[in-house]
Design a protein around this motif. Sequence first.
Motif, PDB file in Angstrom:
ATOM      1  N   ALA A   1      -0.383   5.024   4.579  1.00 54.42           N
ATOM      2  CA  ALA A   1      -0.621   6.021   5.628  1.00 54.42           C
ATOM      3  C   ALA A   1       0.495   7.063   5.675  1.00 54.42           C
ATOM      4  O   ALA A   1       0.914   7.505   6.750  1.00 54.42           O
ATOM      5  N   GLY A   2       1.019   7.438   4.507  1.00 62.08           N
ATOM      6  CA  GLY A   2       1.968   8.536   4.419  1.00 62.08           C
ATOM      7  C   GLY A   2       3.423   8.192   4.630  1.00 62.08           C
ATOM      8  O   GLY A   2       4.273   9.090   4.580  1.00 62.08           O
ATOM      9  N   SER A   3       3.741   6.896   4.851  1.00 61.68           N
ATOM     10  CA  SER A   3       5.134   6.511   5.095  1.00 61.68           C
ATOM     11  C   SER A   3       5.444   5.184   4.416  1.00 61.68           C
ATOM     12  O   SER A   3       4.539   4.437   4.034  1.00 61.68           O
ATOM     13  N   HIS A   4       6.750   4.904   4.263  1.00 58.39           N
ATOM     14  CA  HIS A   4       7.209   3.608   3.782  1.00 58.39           C
ATOM     15  C   HIS A   4       7.601   2.756   4.993  1.00 58.39           C
ATOM     16  O   HIS A   4       8.164   3.275   5.963  1.00 58.39           O
ATOM     17  N   TRP A   5       7.374   1.422   4.890  1.00 55.95           N
ATOM     18  CA  TRP A   5       7.522   0.577   6.071  1.00 55.95           C
ATOM     19  C   TRP A   5       8.493  -0.585   5.897  1.00 55.95           C
ATOM     20  O   TRP A   5       8.702  -1.350   6.835  1.00 55.95           O
ATOM     21  N   ALA A   6       9.088  -0.733   4.722  1.00 60.16           N
ATOM     22  CA  ALA A   6      10.067  -1.806   4.527  1.00 60.16           C
ATOM     23  C   ALA A   6      10.958  -1.465   3.336  1.00 60.16           C
ATOM     24  O   ALA A   6      10.512  -0.846   2.366  1.00 60.16           O
ATOM     25  N   LEU A   7      12.226  -1.905   3.403  1.00 60.99           N
ATOM     26  CA  LEU A   7      13.159  -1.750   2.299  1.00 60.99           C
ATOM     27  C   LEU A   7      13.035  -2.968   1.384  1.00 60.99           C
ATOM     28  O   LEU A   7      13.180  -4.106   1.848  1.00 60.99           O
TER      29      LEU A   7
ATOM     30  N   VAL B   1      11.258  -9.753   7.619  1.00 66.56           N
ATOM     31  CA  VAL B   1      11.008  -9.730   6.175  1.00 66.56           C
ATOM     32  C   VAL B   1       9.517  -9.973   5.956  1.00 66.56           C
ATOM     33  O   VAL B   1       8.962 -10.952   6.458  1.00 66.56           O
ATOM     34  N   LEU B   2       8.878  -9.071   5.235  1.00 66.37           N
ATOM     35  CA  LEU B   2       7.430  -9.134   5.058  1.00 66.37           C
ATOM     36  C   LEU B   2       7.037  -8.821   3.628  1.00 66.37           C
ATOM     37  O   LEU B   2       7.834  -8.312   2.840  1.00 66.37           O
ATOM     38  N   ASP B   3       5.792  -9.122   3.319  1.00 70.27           N
ATOM     39  CA  ASP B   3       5.193  -8.825   2.027  1.00 70.27           C
ATOM     40  C   ASP B   3       4.378  -7.542   2.174  1.00 70.27           C
ATOM     41  O   ASP B   3       3.806  -7.278   3.241  1.00 70.27           O
ATOM     42  N   HIS B   4       4.287  -6.746   1.108  1.00 73.00           N
ATOM     43  CA  HIS B   4       3.672  -5.421   1.248  1.00 73.00           C
ATOM     44  C   HIS B   4       2.203  -5.424   1.680  1.00 73.00           C
ATOM     45  O   HIS B   4       1.775  -4.457   2.318  1.00 73.00           O
ATOM     46  N   PRO B   5       1.375  -6.447   1.380  1.00 72.86           N
ATOM     47  CA  PRO B   5      -0.002  -6.384   1.879  1.00 72.86           C
ATOM     48  C   PRO B   5      -0.128  -6.401   3.400  1.00 72.86           C
ATOM     49  O   PRO B   5      -1.205  -6.133   3.934  1.00 72.86           O
ATOM     50  N   HIS B   6       0.966  -6.708   4.111  1.00 73.94           N
ATOM     51  CA  HIS B   6       0.920  -6.705   5.571  1.00 73.94           C
ATOM     52  C   HIS B   6       1.061  -5.306   6.177  1.00 73.94           C
ATOM     53  O   HIS B   6       0.917  -5.157   7.397  1.00 73.94           O
ATOM     54  N   VAL B   7       1.364  -4.287   5.378  1.00 75.91           N
ATOM     55  CA  VAL B   7       1.705  -3.009   5.997  1.00 75.91           C
ATOM     56  C   VAL B   7       0.507  -2.356   6.672  1.00 75.91           C
ATOM     57  O   VAL B   7       0.671  -1.684   7.704  1.00 75.91           O
ATOM     58  N   GLY B   8      -0.694  -2.542   6.144  1.00 76.10           N
ATOM     59  CA  GLY B   8      -1.859  -1.979   6.815  1.00 76.10           C
ATOM     60  C   GLY B   8      -2.059  -2.583   8.186  1.00 76.10           C
ATOM     61  O   GLY B   8      -2.348  -1.878   9.170  1.00 76.10           O
ATOM     62  N   GLU B   9      -1.878  -3.880   8.265  1.00 68.66           N
ATOM     63  CA  GLU B   9      -1.948  -4.589   9.537  1.00 68.66           C
ATOM     64  C   GLU B   9      -0.852  -4.096  10.483  1.00 68.66           C
ATOM     65  O   GLU B   9      -1.078  -3.910  11.692  1.00 68.66           O
ATOM     66  N   ALA B  10       0.354  -3.876   9.931  1.00 69.73           N
ATOM     67  CA  ALA B  10       1.471  -3.409  10.751  1.00 69.73           C
ATOM     68  C   ALA B  10       1.232  -2.002  11.275  1.00 69.73           C
ATOM     69  O   ALA B  10       1.548  -1.692  12.433  1.00 69.73           O
ATOM     70  N   VAL B  11       0.688  -1.137  10.429  1.00 66.94           N
ATOM     71  CA  VAL B  11       0.401   0.233  10.864  1.00 66.94           C
ATOM     72  C   VAL B  11      -0.667   0.225  11.953  1.00 66.94           C
ATOM     73  O   VAL B  11      -0.567   0.946  12.958  1.00 66.94           O
ATOM     74  N   ALA B  12      -1.692  -0.598  11.764  1.00 69.83           N
ATOM     75  CA  ALA B  12      -2.743  -0.687  12.786  1.00 69.83           C
ATOM     76  C   ALA B  12      -2.179  -1.185  14.110  1.00 69.83           C
ATOM     77  O   ALA B  12      -2.614  -0.748  15.185  1.00 69.83           O
ATOM     78  N   GLY B  13      -1.202  -2.089  14.043  1.00 68.59           N
ATOM     79  CA  GLY B  13      -0.600  -2.630  15.255  1.00 68.59           C
ATOM     80  C   GLY B  13       0.555  -1.814  15.790  1.00 68.59           C
ATOM     81  O   GLY B  13       1.118  -2.153  16.837  1.00 68.59           O
ATOM     82  N   GLU B  14       0.931  -0.731  15.073  1.00 69.41           N
ATOM     83  CA  GLU B  14       2.022   0.150  15.489  1.00 69.41           C
ATOM     84  C   GLU B  14       3.279  -0.644  15.850  1.00 69.41           C
ATOM     85  O   GLU B  14       3.913  -0.407  16.877  1.00 69.41           O
ATOM     86  N   CYS B  15       3.658  -1.582  14.967  1.00 69.78           N
ATOM     87  CA  CYS B  15       4.762  -2.477  15.309  1.00 69.78           C
ATOM     88  C   CYS B  15       5.999  -2.288  14.434  1.00 69.78           C
ATOM     89  O   CYS B  15       7.031  -2.910  14.702  1.00 69.78           O
ATOM     90  N   LEU B  16       5.937  -1.419  13.399  1.00 71.64           N
ATOM     91  CA  LEU B  16       7.095  -1.150  12.559  1.00 71.64           C
ATOM     92  C   LEU B  16       7.481   0.320  12.629  1.00 71.64           C
ATOM     93  O   LEU B  16       6.635   1.189  12.884  1.00 71.64           O
ATOM     94  N   ARG B  17       8.754   0.585  12.382  1.00 68.02           N
ATOM     95  CA  ARG B  17       9.231   1.959  12.305  1.00 68.02           C
ATOM     96  C   ARG B  17       9.095   2.455  10.863  1.00 68.02           C
ATOM     97  O   ARG B  17       9.506   1.750   9.927  1.00 68.02           O
ATOM     98  N   PRO B  18       8.570   3.658  10.648  1.00 70.53           N
ATOM     99  CA  PRO B  18       8.561   4.205   9.285  1.00 70.53           C
ATOM    100  C   PRO B  18       9.982   4.470   8.812  1.00 70.53           C
ATOM    101  O   PRO B  18      10.831   4.948   9.570  1.00 70.53           O
ATOM    102  N   LEU B  19      10.249   4.161   7.562  1.00 74.44           N
ATOM    103  CA  LEU B  19      11.607   4.312   7.040  1.00 74.44           C
ATOM    104  C   LEU B  19      12.068   5.761   7.027  1.00 74.44           C
ATOM    105  O   LEU B  19      13.262   6.036   7.194  1.00 74.44           O
ATOM    106  N   GLU B  20      11.141   6.675   6.808  1.00 75.96           N
ATOM    107  CA  GLU B  20      11.508   8.084   6.820  1.00 75.96           C
ATOM    108  C   GLU B  20      12.061   8.499   8.175  1.00 75.96           C
ATOM    109  O   GLU B  20      12.961   9.347   8.259  1.00 75.96           O
TER     110      GLU B  20
END
Length: 382
Positions: free
Chosen positions: A105-111, A60-79
Amino acid sequence: MQRLEALTWDHPRGYSALAAAARLQAFAESGLSIAWDKQPLEGFESHPIADLCARYDLVVLDHPHVGEAVAGECLRPLEEVFGAQVIARIEADCIGPSLASYRFAGSHWALPLDAATQVMACRTDLTDGFTPITWDEVTALSALTGKVALSLAGPHAILSFLSIAAAYGEPPAAADPDILVSRETGKAVYDLMLDLASRSPLSVREKNPIGILQHMALHDDVILCPLVYGYVNYAAPEQGRPIAFHNAPRQMTGGRPGSTLGGTGIGISRRCPVTPELKRHLLWLMSPEVQIGFIPSHQGQPSLRAAWQDAGVNARWGRFYENTAETLEAAYVRPRHNGYIAFQTRASALLRDAIDTCASAPGIIDQLQTMYREHRVAGGER
């Protein structure tokens, strides 16, 4: 049996519904087991997301973390998990930018299981039913009573600054991603915060939003907090007096209620094996029947617009949802580039020190701008 390790934050709003869902008999019979761990709110707001995703399947995360997550390639895009059409349908059903805020970055990263933004919290039993609408009215109430509190602990000093700037007609970094806020607007916002902070009760100076609301429910020295993240639990608390929640203040009547989006979403880490059972469970959590019924009945704060408009949900929770929905629909979405979280931490500390020392506005606004640009560059933004 597929067993997943998951992490959420340590408050009934963030934990109770998820844990209750994992205990359902039908869930156990699906062949899926989820063990939910908890971390303190402060860890949720600042802990490196890559480290959490290395240890947990669901985070469970807050949306400002998604840039950090994308840079770290640690989450699956929801699409990749659900398909673009399903995500588009959920986004249309969510209130305000609850799901849109997780797009980067073109995708959603959390529900967005949980929707929240800064709203006004008021002990109307101590204000003769009066609730301010504008920031001028907030200032007047503060001057009259000395019982109006600002939320400044942790990241909340800069979050309040961003929200007031949005109310003043300049959502930060919206017109130009390189410019946090103009000097003119920045000075007006800082001077307002400095004035209110000079009379803000010391009893809540170091408290996070949960602490402020708990204090307001149990004590009478804080009658209003104009910007605090809404927690529906305190509209009908188990102890103390109920708190009335209303839309965030505006610069003028009819203007935008300035507020910075919060809420939380469930991210799927790269280590997580995505099975049909997991997909069904996550989509069940986002379904209207669960968002309107199960989640509010387990102290959760749903993200679907239908739940915020539901008469039964509002009757149970002191009209929390209908009284603050306008603010959530118009909530400001923070930058999400890699490096933003570090900026948020430093900027809040800067603002608190400036307020404590009554530093002059021009120098503080320049420092905020320099700090913001440094973290954009450090995060790979140009």
